[in-house]
Design a protein around this motif. Sequence first.
Motif, PDB file in Angstrom:
ATOM      1  N   ASP A  24       0.829  -1.203   0.000  1.00 28.03           N
ATOM      2  CA  ASP A  24       0.000   0.000   0.000  1.00 28.03           C
ATOM      3  C   ASP A  24       0.867   1.259   0.000  1.00 28.03           C
ATOM      4  OD1 ASP A  24       0.759   0.703   2.650  1.00 28.03           O
ATOM      5  OD2 ASP A  24      -0.901  -0.420   3.505  1.00 28.03           O
ATOM      6  N   ALA A  25       0.221   2.385  -0.232  1.00 30.99           N
ATOM      7  CA  ALA A  25       0.944   3.640  -0.433  1.00 30.99           C
ATOM      8  C   ALA A  25       1.774   4.037   0.782  1.00 30.99           C
ATOM      9  CB  ALA A  25      -0.048   4.751  -0.772  1.00 30.99           C
ATOM     10  N   LYS A  26       1.270   3.762   1.990  1.00 29.24           N
ATOM     11  CA  LYS A  26       1.995   4.141   3.198  1.00 29.24           C
ATOM     12  C   LYS A  26       3.317   3.390   3.303  1.00 29.24           C
ATOM     13  CE  LYS A  26       1.579   4.177   8.249  1.00 29.24           C
ATOM     14  NZ  LYS A  26       0.709   3.819   9.413  1.00 29.24           N
ATOM     15  N   VAL A  27       3.269   2.101   3.043  1.00 29.90           N
ATOM     16  CA  VAL A  27       4.488   1.296   3.121  1.00 29.90           C
ATOM     17  C   VAL A  27       5.470   1.721   2.030  1.00 29.90           C
ATOM     18  CG1 VAL A  27       5.434  -1.039   2.930  1.00 29.90           C
ATOM     19  CG2 VAL A  27       3.306  -0.662   4.177  1.00 29.90           C
ATOM     20  N   ALA A  32       5.773   4.600   0.627  1.00 33.88           N
ATOM     21  CA  ALA A  32       6.366   5.895   0.974  1.00 33.88           C
ATOM     22  C   ALA A  32       7.518   5.710   1.956  1.00 33.88           C
ATOM     23  CB  ALA A  32       5.299   6.811   1.569  1.00 33.88           C
ATOM     24  N   ALA A  33       7.361   4.762   2.891  1.00 30.98           N
ATOM     25  CA  ALA A  33       8.396   4.524   3.898  1.00 30.98           C
ATOM     26  C   ALA A  33       9.660   3.940   3.276  1.00 30.98           C
ATOM     27  CB  ALA A  33       7.864   3.594   4.984  1.00 30.98           C
ATOM     28  N   VAL A  34       9.495   3.017   2.319  1.00 28.03           N
ATOM     29  CA  VAL A  34      10.677   2.357   1.757  1.00 28.03           C
ATOM     30  C   VAL A  34      11.307   3.148   0.614  1.00 28.03           C
ATOM     31  CG1 VAL A  34       9.834   0.077   2.418  1.00 28.03           C
ATOM     32  CG2 VAL A  34       9.336   0.930   0.126  1.00 28.03           C
ATOM     33  N   ARG A  35      10.641   4.232   0.218  1.00 28.50           N
ATOM     34  CA  ARG A  35      11.181   5.059  -0.868  1.00 28.50           C
ATOM     35  C   ARG A  35      11.787   6.366  -0.375  1.00 28.50           C
ATOM     36  NH1 ARG A  35       6.255   4.269  -5.305  1.00 28.50           N
ATOM     37  NH2 ARG A  35       7.048   2.338  -6.246  1.00 28.50           N
ATOM     38  N   GLN A  36      11.936   6.515   0.920  1.00 22.66           N
ATOM     39  CA  GLN A  36      12.522   7.744   1.443  1.00 22.66           C
ATOM     40  C   GLN A  36      13.933   7.915   0.897  1.00 22.66           C
ATOM     41  OE1 GLN A  36      11.921   8.615   5.729  1.00 22.66           O
ATOM     42  NE2 GLN A  36      10.724   6.724   5.764  1.00 22.66           N
ATOM     43  N   GLN A  37      14.237   9.116   0.448  1.00 24.76           N
ATOM     44  CA  GLN A  37      15.535   9.377  -0.160  1.00 24.76           C
ATOM     45  C   GLN A  37      16.661   9.102   0.823  1.00 24.76           C
ATOM     46  OE1 GLN A  37      15.912  13.283  -1.815  1.00 24.76           O
ATOM     47  NE2 GLN A  37      17.873  12.858  -2.805  1.00 24.76           N
ATOM     48  N   GLY A  38      17.648   8.360   0.346  1.00 21.52           N
ATOM     49  CA  GLY A  38      18.805   8.037   1.168  1.00 21.52           C
ATOM     50  C   GLY A  38      18.689   6.727   1.911  1.00 21.52           C
ATOM     51  N   VAL A  39      17.474   6.219   2.064  1.00 21.31           N
ATOM     52  CA  VAL A  39      17.278   4.961   2.793  1.00 21.31           C
ATOM     53  C   VAL A  39      16.399   4.011   1.979  1.00 21.31           C
ATOM     54  CG1 VAL A  39      17.644   5.936   5.081  1.00 21.31           C
ATOM     55  CG2 VAL A  39      15.348   5.974   4.086  1.00 21.31           C
ATOM     56  N   GLU A  40      16.430   4.155   0.653  1.00 19.71           N
ATOM     57  CA  GLU A  40      15.547   3.379  -0.211  1.00 19.71           C
ATOM     58  C   GLU A  40      15.782   1.876  -0.065  1.00 19.71           C
ATOM     59  OE1 GLU A  40      16.591   7.232  -2.452  1.00 19.71           O
ATOM     60  OE2 GLU A  40      17.647   5.711  -1.245  1.00 19.71           O
ATOM     61  N   VAL A  41      14.683   1.149  -0.214  1.00 21.26           N
ATOM     62  CA  VAL A  41      14.721  -0.313  -0.255  1.00 21.26           C
ATOM     63  C   VAL A  41      14.404  -0.741  -1.685  1.00 21.26           C
ATOM     64  CG1 VAL A  41      13.759  -2.463   0.658  1.00 21.26           C
ATOM     65  CG2 VAL A  41      13.924  -0.439   2.144  1.00 21.26           C
ATOM     66  N   THR A  42      15.181  -1.658  -2.236  1.00 22.32           N
ATOM     67  CA  THR A  42      14.863  -2.227  -3.540  1.00 22.32           C
ATOM     68  C   THR A  42      13.753  -3.255  -3.341  1.00 22.32           C
ATOM     69  OG1 THR A  42      17.123  -1.919  -4.329  1.00 22.32           O
ATOM     70  CG2 THR A  42      15.756  -3.513  -5.518  1.00 22.32           C
ATOM     71  N   VAL A  43      12.610  -3.037  -3.976  1.00 25.29           N
ATOM     72  CA  VAL A  43      11.442  -3.909  -3.806  1.00 25.29           C
ATOM     73  C   VAL A  43      11.185  -4.633  -5.124  1.00 25.29           C
ATOM     74  CG1 VAL A  43       9.022  -4.039  -3.112  1.00 25.29           C
ATOM     75  CG2 VAL A  43      10.496  -2.243  -2.154  1.00 25.29           C
ATOM     76  N   LEU A  44      11.202  -5.959  -5.079  1.00 26.16           N
ATOM     77  CA  LEU A  44      11.039  -6.746  -6.292  1.00 26.16           C
ATOM     78  C   LEU A  44      10.075  -7.903  -6.071  1.00 26.16           C
ATOM     79  CD1 LEU A  44      14.781  -6.996  -7.400  1.00 26.16           C
ATOM     80  CD2 LEU A  44      13.041  -5.473  -8.351  1.00 26.16           C
TER      81      LEU A  44
END
Length: 219
Positions: free
Chosen positions: A138-141, A143-155
């Motif tokens: 969902d959008a909230k999650v 947004a959390a994993v896409r924060q600049q500098g701490v991004e998570v690669t989601v696949l």
Amino acid sequence: MTPLSFAVHSLPDPRVAGSPQQRVGRWKMLLVLAMCAAPVVASYFTFYVIQPRGSAYGELIAPTVDMPADLPLTDLQGQAVDPASLRGQWLLAIVQPAACGDACERQLYVQRQLREMLGKERARVDKLWLIPDGATPDAKVLAAVRQQGVEVTVLHVPQDRLAAWLKPAAGKTLADHFYIIDPMGRWMMRAPGEPEPKKLKADLDKLLRASASWDNAGR
């Protein structure tokens, strides 16, 4: 006066194997290959065999397991991602469904904290979230994993193909672990999904020190 001799002697046939020049060339090639491989072999020998400062907190995977070259990865837009593109960095990976309940959120938080705890070495580690169910967080999650500098690669990756590569401990599921993958794409450690952060960080510190001679930040 003795007449000059113009006898013709055959030249060496370059197609004949085993000439001194060819043997020297082969030895030089083997020496170069050995020199290139030595740092990698030494670092793994140090970590797996010598194990400085005590045994590992996580469970070492021996032999390591290569990421399949044909692992069908896709990003959140449905675009195919080449598994080889993940190489060149240490990966701290989790396997969680897109719905991302409490356990998933805790893992994402610990994943982020572990990387930040590495200080200047954190640039050598990327965070990876593998989703086996094909859904979209969902959008909230996101947004959390896409924060600049701490991004998570989601696949996304199909459950059956993922399970053929990564394995949980007996009585556990894939979601119950952190998975550590080396810069050459080899799964080499799993740790509890709710770890003691300082102990897992100590493992990461040892891995990064052992690989310092051949691994640099960035791909």
